[in-house]
Design a protein around this motif. Structure first.
Motif, PDB file in Angstrom:
ATOM      1  N   SER A 148      -5.351  13.212   0.736  1.00  9.60           N
ATOM      2  CA  SER A 148      -4.015  13.244  -0.073  1.00  9.60           C
ATOM      3  C   SER A 148      -4.331  13.184  -1.568  1.00  9.60           C
ATOM      4  CB  SER A 148      -3.169  11.820   0.317  1.00  9.60           C
ATOM      5  OG  SER A 148      -4.107  10.723  -0.245  1.00  9.60           O
ATOM      6  N   LEU A 169      -0.689   5.972 -12.516  1.00 13.93           N
ATOM      7  CA  LEU A 169       0.670   6.265 -12.153  1.00 13.93           C
ATOM      8  C   LEU A 169       1.666   6.617 -13.180  1.00 13.93           C
ATOM      9  CD1 LEU A 169       1.753   3.050 -10.159  1.00 13.93           C
ATOM     10  CD2 LEU A 169       2.182   5.508  -9.428  1.00 13.93           C
ATOM     11  N   LEU A 186       7.293   4.750 -11.940  1.00 12.87           N
ATOM     12  CA  LEU A 186       6.575   3.795 -11.145  1.00 12.87           C
ATOM     13  C   LEU A 186       5.658   3.035 -11.958  1.00 12.87           C
ATOM     14  CD1 LEU A 186       6.364   5.320  -7.706  1.00 12.87           C
ATOM     15  CD2 LEU A 186       8.229   4.402  -9.011  1.00 12.87           C
ATOM     16  N   ILE A 187       5.223   1.653 -11.649  1.00 14.62           N
ATOM     17  CA  ILE A 187       4.446   1.073 -12.201  1.00 14.62           C
ATOM     18  C   ILE A 187       3.573   0.136 -11.154  1.00 14.62           C
ATOM     19  CG2 ILE A 187       5.329   0.417 -14.615  1.00 14.62           C
ATOM     20  CD1 ILE A 187       6.125  -2.105 -13.304  1.00 14.62           C
ATOM     21  N   THR A 191       2.503  -2.166  -8.137  1.00  9.78           N
ATOM     22  CA  THR A 191       3.021  -3.521  -7.298  1.00  9.78           C
ATOM     23  C   THR A 191       1.708  -4.295  -7.315  1.00  9.78           C
ATOM     24  OG1 THR A 191       2.661  -2.525  -5.193  1.00  9.78           O
ATOM     25  CG2 THR A 191       4.763  -2.081  -6.263  1.00  9.78           C
ATOM     26  N   LEU A 230       0.261  -5.081  -4.577  1.00 14.35           N
ATOM     27  CA  LEU A 230      -0.491  -3.965  -3.387  1.00 14.35           C
ATOM     28  C   LEU A 230      -1.567  -3.057  -4.108  1.00 14.35           C
ATOM     29  CD1 LEU A 230       1.621  -3.673  -0.255  1.00 14.35           C
ATOM     30  CD2 LEU A 230       0.136  -5.597  -0.839  1.00 14.35           C
ATOM     31  N   ASP A 231      -1.079  -2.525  -5.461  1.00 10.90           N
ATOM     32  CA  ASP A 231      -1.638  -1.605  -5.829  1.00 10.90           C
ATOM     33  C   ASP A 231      -3.095  -1.930  -6.659  1.00 10.90           C
ATOM     34  OD1 ASP A 231      -0.116   0.922  -5.187  1.00 10.90           O
ATOM     35  OD2 ASP A 231       1.296  -0.241  -6.029  1.00 10.90           O
ATOM     36  N   ALA A 263      -2.236  10.887  -7.406  1.00 11.92           N
ATOM     37  CA  ALA A 263      -2.830  11.765  -5.969  1.00 11.92           C
ATOM     38  C   ALA A 263      -2.660  12.973  -6.259  1.00 11.92           C
ATOM     39  CB  ALA A 263      -2.180  11.137  -4.809  1.00 11.92           C
ATOM     40  N   GLU A 264      -1.470  13.774  -6.600  1.00 12.63           N
ATOM     41  CA  GLU A 264      -1.490  15.235  -6.570  1.00 12.63           C
ATOM     42  C   GLU A 264      -2.411  15.956  -7.554  1.00 12.63           C
ATOM     43  OE1 GLU A 264       2.564  16.721  -6.732  1.00 12.63           O
ATOM     44  OE2 GLU A 264       1.744  18.967  -6.720  1.00 12.63           O
ATOM     45  N   VAL A 269       2.171   8.719   2.769  1.00 11.12           N
ATOM     46  CA  VAL A 269       1.839   8.801   1.256  1.00 11.12           C
ATOM     47  C   VAL A 269       2.780   8.738   0.363  1.00 11.12           C
ATOM     48  CG1 VAL A 269       0.453  10.432  -0.295  1.00 11.12           C
ATOM     49  CG2 VAL A 269      -0.124  10.429   2.208  1.00 11.12           C
ATOM     50  N   GLN A 287       3.876   7.363  -3.625  1.00 11.90           N
ATOM     51  CA  GLN A 287       3.326   7.300  -5.100  1.00 11.90           C
ATOM     52  C   GLN A 287       2.404   6.028  -5.410  1.00 11.90           C
ATOM     53  OE1 GLN A 287       6.658   8.522  -7.198  1.00 11.90           O
ATOM     54  NE2 GLN A 287       5.325   9.915  -8.666  1.00 11.90           N
ATOM     55  N   ARG A 288       2.939   4.677  -4.783  1.00 13.93           N
ATOM     56  CA  ARG A 288       1.972   3.694  -4.771  1.00 13.93           C
ATOM     57  C   ARG A 288       2.247   2.975  -3.490  1.00 13.93           C
ATOM     58  NH1 ARG A 288       6.327   0.641  -8.987  1.00 13.93           N
ATOM     59  NH2 ARG A 288       8.073   1.098  -7.411  1.00 13.93           N
ATOM     60  N   LYS A 289       1.713   1.796  -3.460  1.00 18.64           N
ATOM     61  CA  LYS A 289       1.412   1.271  -1.994  1.00 18.64           C
ATOM     62  C   LYS A 289       2.553   0.516  -1.281  1.00 18.64           C
ATOM     63  CE  LYS A 289      -3.529   1.451  -1.763  1.00 18.64           C
ATOM     64  NZ  LYS A 289      -4.397   1.429  -3.139  1.00 18.64           N
ATOM     65  N   ALA A 290       3.576   0.254  -2.279  1.00 13.11           N
ATOM     66  CA  ALA A 290       4.897  -0.569  -1.588  1.00 13.11           C
ATOM     67  C   ALA A 290       5.819  -0.131  -2.712  1.00 13.11           C
ATOM     68  CB  ALA A 290       4.594  -1.963  -2.105  1.00 13.11           C
ATOM     69  N   ASN A 291       7.185  -0.268  -2.250  1.00 12.95           N
ATOM     70  CA  ASN A 291       8.310   0.229  -3.267  1.00 12.95           C
ATOM     71  C   ASN A 291       8.031   1.500  -3.475  1.00 12.95           C
ATOM     72  OD1 ASN A 291      10.603  -1.639  -3.199  1.00 12.95           O
ATOM     73  ND2 ASN A 291       8.988  -3.166  -4.377  1.00 12.95           N
ATOM     74  N   ARG A 341       8.678  13.637  -7.666  1.00 13.02           N
ATOM     75  CA  ARG A 341       7.640  12.864  -7.343  1.00 13.02           C
ATOM     76  C   ARG A 341       6.166  13.864  -6.878  1.00 13.02           C
ATOM     77  NH1 ARG A 341      12.224  10.696  -5.392  1.00 13.02           N
ATOM     78  NH2 ARG A 341      12.496   8.718  -6.239  1.00 13.02           N
ATOM     79  N   ALA A 342       6.813  15.124  -6.470  1.00 10.86           N
ATOM     80  CA  ALA A 342       5.448  15.577  -5.873  1.00 10.86           C
ATOM     81  C   ALA A 342       6.083  17.409  -5.995  1.00 10.86           C
ATOM     82  CB  ALA A 342       4.984  15.663  -4.506  1.00 10.86           C
TER      83      ALA A 342
END
Lengths: 767, 277
Positions: free
Chosen positions: A630, A670, A689-690, A692, A694-695, A749-750, B181, B183-187, B258-259
């Motif tokens: 990814s 991000l 996005l900022i 979280t 978990l990141d 990621a992209e 997949v 952009q981030r791991k939550a929300n 987003r992509a």
């Protein structure tokens, strides 16, 4: 718990904030307030042909609709350059320009009225970014400026750059691009205003600069400066975005129109994205060279900063970026040229690491690339060239005694994640790559030359026997108010809870600089240190009189009392306070941060805030994993070693470093405010996005021993320095993991995916 | 002022619906209230379904799991049977939003929003779930594929509600996983997601496999051809390559904030390689 320096004192504001009882400006609701709101241009560049308020005015609950014609005074505000209208007159320069101001009885009526106003704008060609701004054929964002769209053009130079490259054994030349970042404080820009019968204007706002706000309001609206009172409760985040007027002038204008009523203004999140200040997008052209023996020898760079429609602190942001462009290294031959440019983009201004985190991305990858070319370990290469006390920095001035860059790097050198980095790399599972990267960072402290960086502290022994510090510097969450109590308490030997701190109110506190530039605890803290000492001596003297001791020997301050140790006699502070006159119980002191003179002939065009005497330093390490399927980068471990001089409170120190890393990781992976032809494509929190929780990785923060000798506390501000590490450290870790480099942030990621795909293509081509 | 109702029974619901035919239904409201933020003119009454007990009930009957449409995501995640018997669904639900959202959001709400990015959809596709629709006058049942028609569009008729979802338990030992997949791991909204339900063959391949992709078309995308590539033993790199390639042709992604479509297309194939782990 005794308030001692160096102790892990819990934040005084912690409990009230986590339980939700601490009133931020946005929580304040005076009885029956009116609501004010701005009609935004929506078009990035154009001439205002007309504003049709007729329908909006007829709506129930709408009190007043004001336009630029209703603005008394210059209708211009700004910190250094007064170029920003309170309400746009004639022309709009970005989509967030306020064109009209509505005052309504309710928030619902306000919203309806704002939707009902029709603004006719004849669009003008758009200055969409750096290239447009540099093109002399482009329209001028500020038509009256002979310099066109160049706000600041400046140069720093030392040595003989052009010849120096001829001696270099390795040379690197790259162009770096960094995005616009938003501050994204939880509490958006907001405040309240009230104009009293006697003409006193009271503003309560979420602001980093209550004292300076008075000047901005006064100039823009012709209100006598002494009639303006600004209060700054705890801020729900600032990061630089509340340094300079946001709601203040609009609220003041509303109060002038409707006196004797409280007026409230709260920006919606999308409005904050549109109209609030941002971090500068940059393009950075770097060329650097090193000698065969690993000596960094030559640097030539051109830096372009997009400041958007208005100056705010853009020129100063560029200047600070330039001052840091060479990284924390000795480079004998260097030329740094910078341009700060007007465009029709959102206004870029102050943000944590003020112009520095952009150049850190560039120089730290350049350093890695040079090390690679010379086959030198990247950490050894940094150690060889990192500034030591007394070395000449880019400004051709000797680095201060407190220059801990080498010590920070040595801690990283011994860290198991660094020594074991090849094991980390080979531990990657299928479809992944792992790598470790490092970055050396630094960040100047204080306003720098040509701006008085001062604070006046007041402390009072109250009749209750407790102490009150009158803070003059807003606390936007970094914990300075709590630290003020700790500083005073340590001198006065008091316990937690016995030293209180009031939040800034220009009617009670004394003029002091803003909450910014890593100077918040340093400047006010050093003033408070003196004030508390003076009060301590006064208390001991008066206490000694009461206890009939010959002198102050054997007298000591203890929590709540004075004690004569040999006899065991005690005098409660409340009793002593009742015997002292009010003016005796108060101590005032001021502190002006030291500055350094620039060296003639080494610079041009840098007018404000250059150079600096003191810097905080840090060495950062990121251990990452790249998902090849990814392109997503996960940061699994992060280490930050910081030189911030003496650490007053390890807990607050760690919070600042961890917060800087978190915000820096947002910038690294991000955050990217996408702007096309002046229009923001991701103006809300579902698209911008900022990170979280978990990141975020496990963060290990430590500091090096050392003390700054410019003030009695020995500390240096560390609010900004950590922000500079994540992007370059992660970019370097990515190169270690994959052998590829990315010169444009963020490393989402992209972008990573296509970079890696390009690598495959390259290989195929070679075959 | 917007009228808001919380009926306690279906009978009460039908009664309110008949009085306010223009009303809009929600269960949790985590999508609707965000939309409403931008639709300040929309003042149609709202009816919340989350207090109707029979819509919040879950039950196993033999190998069939019935989930009330207004069951909150968190309640399903705390259900051990979901975790152990339907891990593909549990994994999908676990990466929906964040804790606060999962407390409010419901599985029926996720289906009725019918976003191609909805995290419960691909798992329910591979599980072959059926939806049960009720109206004042009757009930009917549909396979999920026939229920979801396009972005924001379902086959709910006027006066009908999504009552429950029926899921058959896959045979023991099935391979189940969900990969997202974002952009981030939550929300985060999925850029691409993939749900997998397979029956392993003794030599490591698959006897049968179901694949469903999210966020790469107007609805969830399935591809019999891609599945067929994998349904022979043993599983080889060539087979996975051809499945991935087939998947890239089957999906119909778009560019958005987003992509890019092209990235989504590549990713749709790449996620298949996780089968090799």
């Amino acid at each position: 718990m005794r308030l001692e320096l160096g102790a892990r004192i819990p934040r005084a504001d912690g409990l009230s904030k986590v339980t939700g009882t601490e009133p931020y400006a946005v929580d304040l609701y005076p009885p029956n307030p009116l609501w004010a709101g701005a009609k935004r241009a929506g078009i990035p560049h154009g001439l205002i042909r007309g504003i049709d308020n007729a329908r909006a005015r007829s709506l129930p609950g709408v009190m007043r609709i004001l336009t630029s014609a209703d603005v008394p005074g210059s209708n211009r505000h700004g910190i250094i350059h007064q170029d920003m209208p309170v309400l746009a007159d004639g022309k709009v320069r970005h989509g967030g320009d306020a064109v009209a101001l509505v005052i309504a009885e309710s928030r619902a009526a306000l919203r309806q009225a704002l939707e009902a106003i029709i603004v006719q704008i004849d669009p003008l060609p758009i200055v969409a970014g750096i290239d447009d701004a540099l093109d002399p054929q482009s329209p001028k964002v500020h038509e009256e400026r002979p310099e066109g769209n160049i706000l600041v053009h400046a140069r720093i130079e030392r040595g003989k750059v052009d010849q120096a490259f001829e001696s270099c054994a390795a040379e690197v030349s790259e162009v770096f691009v960094t995005p616009v970042q938003a501050h994204l404080f939880l509490e958006t820009e907001n405040g309240l205003a009230f104009l009293a019968e006697d003409g006193t204007l009271e503003i309560i706002a979420s602001t980093q600069a209550p004292f300076r706000d008075r000047f901005e309001i006064s100039r823009a609206l012709s209100i006598p400066f002494e009639k303006i009172r600004v209060k700054a409760p705890y801020l729900g985040g600032g990061f630089g975005g509340k340094d300079g007027a946001t709601v203040q002038c609009l609220l003041a204008l509303a109060a002038l129109a409707v006196p004797l009523r409280w007026i409230k203004m709260v920006w919606e999140r999308e409005e904050s994205m549109l109209a609030g200040y941002k971090r500068h997008a940059t393009r950075l052209h770097y060329r650097a060279g090193a000698l065969e023996d690993g000596t960094l020898y030559a640097l030539d760079c051109r830096l372009f900063y997009d400041t958007g429609a208005y100056a705010h602190l853009g020129g100063e942001v560029l200047e600070l970026g330039m001052e840091h462009a060479a990284g924390p290294y000795r480079i004998p031959h260097a030329r740094v040229e910078g341009w700060c440019l007007y465009t029709n983009n959102p206004i870029a201004g102050a943000m944590r690491a003020f112009g520095v985190c952009q150049v850190a991305f560039a120089i730290e990858q350049v350093i890695d690339l040079l090390a690679e070319k010379l086959h030198i370990d990247p950490l050894d290469f940094r150690l060889r060239n990192a500034l030591r006390s007394g070395d000449e920095n880019l400004s051709s001035l000797p680095a201060a005694d407190s220059t801990g860059m080498q010590a920070c790097l040595r801690q990283i050198a011994d860290h198991p994640l660094w020594t074991g980095r090849e094991n980390w790399k080979s531990s990657a599972s299928a479809h992944t790559r792992r790598g470790v990267g490092i970055a050396s960072v630094f960040n100047a402290m204080g306003y720098g030359k040509n701006v008085r960086d001062s604070a006046i502290a007041r402390i009072e022994l109250m009749t209750s026997g407790e102490f009150m510090v009158t803070s003059a510097v807003a606390d936007m969450g970094q914990g300075n108010a709590s630290t003020y109590a700790q500083i005073a308490g340590s001198i006065l030997h008091q316990n937690e809870g016995q030293v209180h701190v009031t939040q800034p109110d220009t009617a009670h506190a004394y003029p002091s600089g803003s909450s910014s530039a890593g100077r918040t605890t340093y400047t006010f803290g050093n003033a408070l240190f003196q004030a508390a000492h003076e009060l301590r001596n006064r208390i001991l003297n008066r206490g000694g009189m009461m206890l009939f001791t010959e002198d102050d020997r054997h007298l000591e301050l203890r929590p709540g009392c004075i004690r004569h140790a040999p006899s065991g006699r005690e005098l409660p502070l409340s009793r002593l306070a009742s015997l002292m006159r009010p003016e005796e119980r108060v101590s005032l002191a001021h502190f002006v941060a030291p500055v350094v003179e620039p060296k003639p002939g080494t610079y041009e065009g840098l007018r404000i805030g250059f150079p600096h005497l003191l810097y905080a330093y840090g060495a950062h390490l990121a251990a990452i994993e790249v998902d090849l399927l990814s392109g997503a980068i996960s940061v699994l471990h992060y280490v930050a070693v910081t030189d911030g001089g003496t650490v007053l409170n390890p807990t607050l120190f760690e919070q600042q470093i961890e917060g800087g890393i978190a915000q820096g990781m947002g910038f690294a992976l991000l955050e990217d405010l996408l702007i096309r032809q002046g229009i923001i494509l991701n103006p809300d929190l579902s698209t911008y996005l900022i990170p979280t929780s978990l990141d975020l990785p496990t963060m290990e923060t430590s500091w090096v021993n050392g003390s700054d000798n410019s003030g009695p506390l020995g500390m240096k501000g560390v609010g900004e320095v950590a922000m500079n590490g994540p992007l370059p450290a992660i970019a370097n870790a990515f190169a270690h993991a994959t052998g590829r480099r990315i010169f444009q942030g963020p490393l989402h990621a992209e972008r990573v995916f296509w970079t890696l795909a390009g690598s495959q293509c390259d290989q195929e081509e070679k075959r | 002022m917007i009228q808001l109702f919380f009926p306690l029974s279906l009978r009460e619901l039908w009664e309110i619906r008949s009085r306010f035919p223009q009303s809009r239904l929600f269960a949790g409201g985590t999508d609707l209230f965000v939309q409403r933020r931008y639709q300040t003119q929309d003042e149609s009454p709202l009816i919340g379904l989350e207090r109707i007990q029979e819509l919040r009930t879950t039950a196993w009957e033999g190998d069939t799991f019935t989930v009330g449409a207004a069951t909150p995501i968190r309640q399903l995640l705390e259900d051990d049977s979901v975790q152990t018997l339907l891990p593909v669904l549990a994994q999908g639900l676990a990466c929906m939003g964040g804790p606060a959202l999962r407390n409010m959001a419901t599985i029926g709400g996720n289906l009725c929003t019918a976003s191609p990015a909805g995290d419960s959809l691909p798992p329910l596709y591979v599980l072959g779930a059926d939806v049960v629709l009720h109206s004042e006058f009757g009930r009917r049942s549909l396979p999920i594929k026939e229920f979801i028609l396009g972005p924001g569009s379902t086959s709910l008729r006027c006066g009908e509600i999504l009552h429950s979802i029926k899921i058959s338990r896959p045979p023991p030992g099935s391979v189940q996983w969900y990969q997202k997949v974002g952009q981030r791991k939550a929300n985060a909204i999925a850029i691409v997601s993939l749900a997998v339900l397979g029956r392993s063959a003794p030599d490591g391949g698959f006897q049968s496999i179901r694949l469903a992709w999210g966020s790469v078309g107007p609805t969830v995308i399935t591809s019999r051809e891609a599945e067929a590539c994998l349904e022979s033993s043993p599983l080889t790199m060539e087979k996975v390559n051809s499945a991935a390639q087939t998947a890239r042709q089957a999906v119909a992604p778009i560019d958005d904030i987003r992509a890019s479509a092209e990235y989504r297309r590549m990713l749709s194939g790449n996620l298949v390689y996780r089968l090799l782990r």
